[in-house]
Design an enzyme around this catalytic site. Sequence first.
Site, PDB file in Angstrom:
ATOM      1  N   CYS A  33      -0.737  -0.879  -1.435  1.00 33.25           N
ATOM      2  CA  CYS A  33      -0.755  -1.057   0.021  1.00 33.25           C
ATOM      3  C   CYS A  33       0.572  -1.670   0.492  1.00 33.25           C
ATOM      4  O   CYS A  33       0.941  -2.768   0.058  1.00 33.25           O
ATOM      5  CB  CYS A  33      -1.920  -1.974   0.378  1.00 33.25           C
ATOM      6  SG  CYS A  33      -2.050  -2.329   2.127  1.00 33.25           S
ATOM      7  N   ASN A  34       1.259  -0.963   1.368  1.00 30.72           N
ATOM      8  CA  ASN A  34       2.536  -1.482   1.897  1.00 30.72           C
ATOM      9  C   ASN A  34       2.320  -2.768   2.677  1.00 30.72           C
ATOM     10  O   ASN A  34       3.117  -3.696   2.609  1.00 30.72           O
ATOM     11  CB  ASN A  34       3.186  -0.457   2.815  1.00 30.72           C
ATOM     12  CG  ASN A  34       3.790   0.690   2.070  1.00 30.72           C
ATOM     13  OD1 ASN A  34       4.997   0.794   1.927  1.00 30.72           O
ATOM     14  ND2 ASN A  34       2.951   1.596   1.569  1.00 30.72           N
TER      15      ASN A  34
ATOM     16  N   ASP B  50      -5.511  -0.869  -2.879  1.00 33.82           N
ATOM     17  CA  ASP B  50      -5.097  -0.507  -1.522  1.00 33.82           C
ATOM     18  C   ASP B  50      -6.198  -0.920  -0.555  1.00 33.82           C
ATOM     19  O   ASP B  50      -7.349  -1.139  -0.964  1.00 33.82           O
ATOM     20  CB  ASP B  50      -4.844   1.003  -1.410  1.00 33.82           C
ATOM     21  CG  ASP B  50      -4.318   1.379  -0.022  1.00 33.82           C
ATOM     22  OD1 ASP B  50      -3.560   0.585   0.575  1.00 33.82           O
ATOM     23  OD2 ASP B  50      -4.672   2.458   0.490  1.00 33.82           O
ATOM     24  N   SER B  51      -5.842  -0.987   0.711  1.00 31.31           N
ATOM     25  CA  SER B  51      -6.855  -1.294   1.719  1.00 31.31           C
ATOM     26  C   SER B  51      -7.839  -0.131   1.865  1.00 31.31           C
ATOM     27  O   SER B  51      -8.938  -0.322   2.371  1.00 31.31           O
ATOM     28  CB  SER B  51      -6.170  -1.567   3.058  1.00 31.31           C
ATOM     29  OG  SER B  51      -5.329  -0.484   3.391  1.00 31.31           O
TER      30      SER B  51
ATOM     31  N   CYS C 266       3.993   3.475   4.297  1.00 35.24           N
ATOM     32  CA  CYS C 266       2.543   3.275   4.404  1.00 35.24           C
ATOM     33  C   CYS C 266       1.887   4.253   3.425  1.00 35.24           C
ATOM     34  O   CYS C 266       2.335   5.397   3.311  1.00 35.24           O
ATOM     35  CB  CYS C 266       2.096   3.563   5.838  1.00 35.24           C
ATOM     36  SG  CYS C 266       0.300   3.623   6.031  1.00 35.24           S
TER      37      CYS C 266
ATOM     38  N   GLU D 251      -6.941   9.085   8.226  1.00 39.04           N
ATOM     39  CA  GLU D 251      -8.271   8.724   7.705  1.00 39.04           C
ATOM     40  C   GLU D 251      -9.317   9.752   8.148  1.00 39.04           C
ATOM     41  O   GLU D 251     -10.296   9.993   7.464  1.00 39.04           O
ATOM     42  CB  GLU D 251      -8.696   7.358   8.251  1.00 39.04           C
ATOM     43  CG  GLU D 251      -8.034   6.191   7.584  1.00 39.04           C
ATOM     44  CD  GLU D 251      -8.711   5.827   6.280  1.00 39.04           C
ATOM     45  OE1 GLU D 251      -9.944   5.823   6.230  1.00 39.04           O
ATOM     46  OE2 GLU D 251      -7.992   5.572   5.308  1.00 39.04           O
TER      47      GLU D 251
ATOM     48  N   HIS E  47      -0.645   6.010   3.534  1.00 42.81           N
ATOM     49  CA  HIS E  47      -1.239   7.229   4.076  1.00 42.81           C
ATOM     50  C   HIS E  47      -0.209   8.309   4.420  1.00 42.81           C
ATOM     51  O   HIS E  47      -0.532   9.483   4.455  1.00 42.81           O
ATOM     52  CB  HIS E  47      -2.017   6.895   5.357  1.00 42.81           C
ATOM     53  CG  HIS E  47      -3.289   6.163   5.106  1.00 42.81           C
ATOM     54  ND1 HIS E  47      -3.345   4.987   4.405  1.00 42.81           N
ATOM     55  CD2 HIS E  47      -4.566   6.469   5.460  1.00 42.81           C
ATOM     56  CE1 HIS E  47      -4.602   4.583   4.357  1.00 42.81           C
ATOM     57  NE2 HIS E  47      -5.356   5.453   4.986  1.00 42.81           N
TER      58      HIS E  47
HETATM   59  N1  DGL Z   1      -2.592   0.732   3.111  1.00 42.37           N
HETATM   60  C1  DGL Z   1      -1.931   0.421   4.356  1.00 42.37           C
HETATM   61  C2  DGL Z   1      -0.419   0.428   4.144  1.00 42.37           C
HETATM   62  O1  DGL Z   1       0.092   1.031   3.208  1.00 42.37           O
HETATM   63  C3  DGL Z   1      -2.305   1.385   5.462  1.00 42.37           C
HETATM   64  C4  DGL Z   1      -3.743   1.293   5.897  1.00 42.37           C
HETATM   65  C5  DGL Z   1      -4.091  -0.035   6.556  1.00 42.37           C
HETATM   66  O2  DGL Z   1      -3.576  -0.330   7.641  1.00 42.37           O
HETATM   67  O3  DGL Z   1      -4.884  -0.765   5.961  1.00 42.37           O
HETATM   68  O4  DGL Z   1       0.281  -0.183   4.914  1.00 42.37           O
END
Ligand code: DGL
Length: 271
Positions: A75-76, A12-13, A185, A152, A187
């Site tokens: 990560c979406n 994930d990011s 997403c 976050e 989060h």
């Molecule tokens: N992990 C990203 C997502 O699921 C959200 C956080 C980001 O923008 O990096 O889209």
Amino acid sequence: MPTPCPTIAVFDSGFGGLTVLRALLHRIPGAHYIYLGDTARLPYGEKSQMTIARYAVEAARFLASRGADHLVIACNTASALAMKEIVAAVPIPVLGVIEPVVQMTHYKYPLAETLILATTATVRSHAYRMSCEARGLLPIEKACPLLVPLIEEGWTDHHVTREVLRIYLKEALAVCSPSVVILGCTHYPLIAPLVRDTLRELGCNAEVVDSADATAFVAATAFAALADATTSTRPPTFECYATDSIEKFQRLGSNFLGQPLPEVHLIDLGG
Ligand code: DGL
């Protein structure tokens, strides 16, 4: 002879993807997990396709080099914009989060009007829209760029997050009457109760679904080599990596994972 323990990498990011890891641990307990959060370069959700693909490929290569047998892109945003590049870059099976959650939504709520809440980049890609339309769901996509930074910050039940969410949902409900809302997403599962409450306050009874469990379910069935690990009584083991903010990752990550995190190692994936 004991079966070898498969290694599943989760990318994930940031640490939001720990919600997907949590679901994987539940569905596939007998695996070794390597988690990577690219916290130095988060958010991906406001970046261009080219940058997101470059970052995601670097992360995928790192995870493959650590011995991953399977890769889950939690990560979406990376699933929406970089799957083709990731699949081409690593020699292991790769699963994103979009197809599993759309498949599950279609299965449970066929033909439903479906509101997708996601980052700006995910919405711009229309990956959810295309996947929903291919299955006869009626999608409406809504970008919610302020939610990731608020979550976050740990503000998962904060009045500012409530107010921001109310504004986004009010705008979305002005143009649709969904019976399902997809949290598109990593989060957003952390504010799922807030999303449900706010929808109800706005007179909408939609079901709220997220990609974590749907993805773990598909991983358990699609990665045939994992069959033994789904019934194993061996406890899962972890390695955790982040590209920045180790202290914050360690502090907030356990909320996403639902249990204490192992030691988080700092790595450098470049600029
Ligand atoms: N992990 C990203 C997502 O699921 C959200 C956080 C980001 O923008 O990096 O889209």
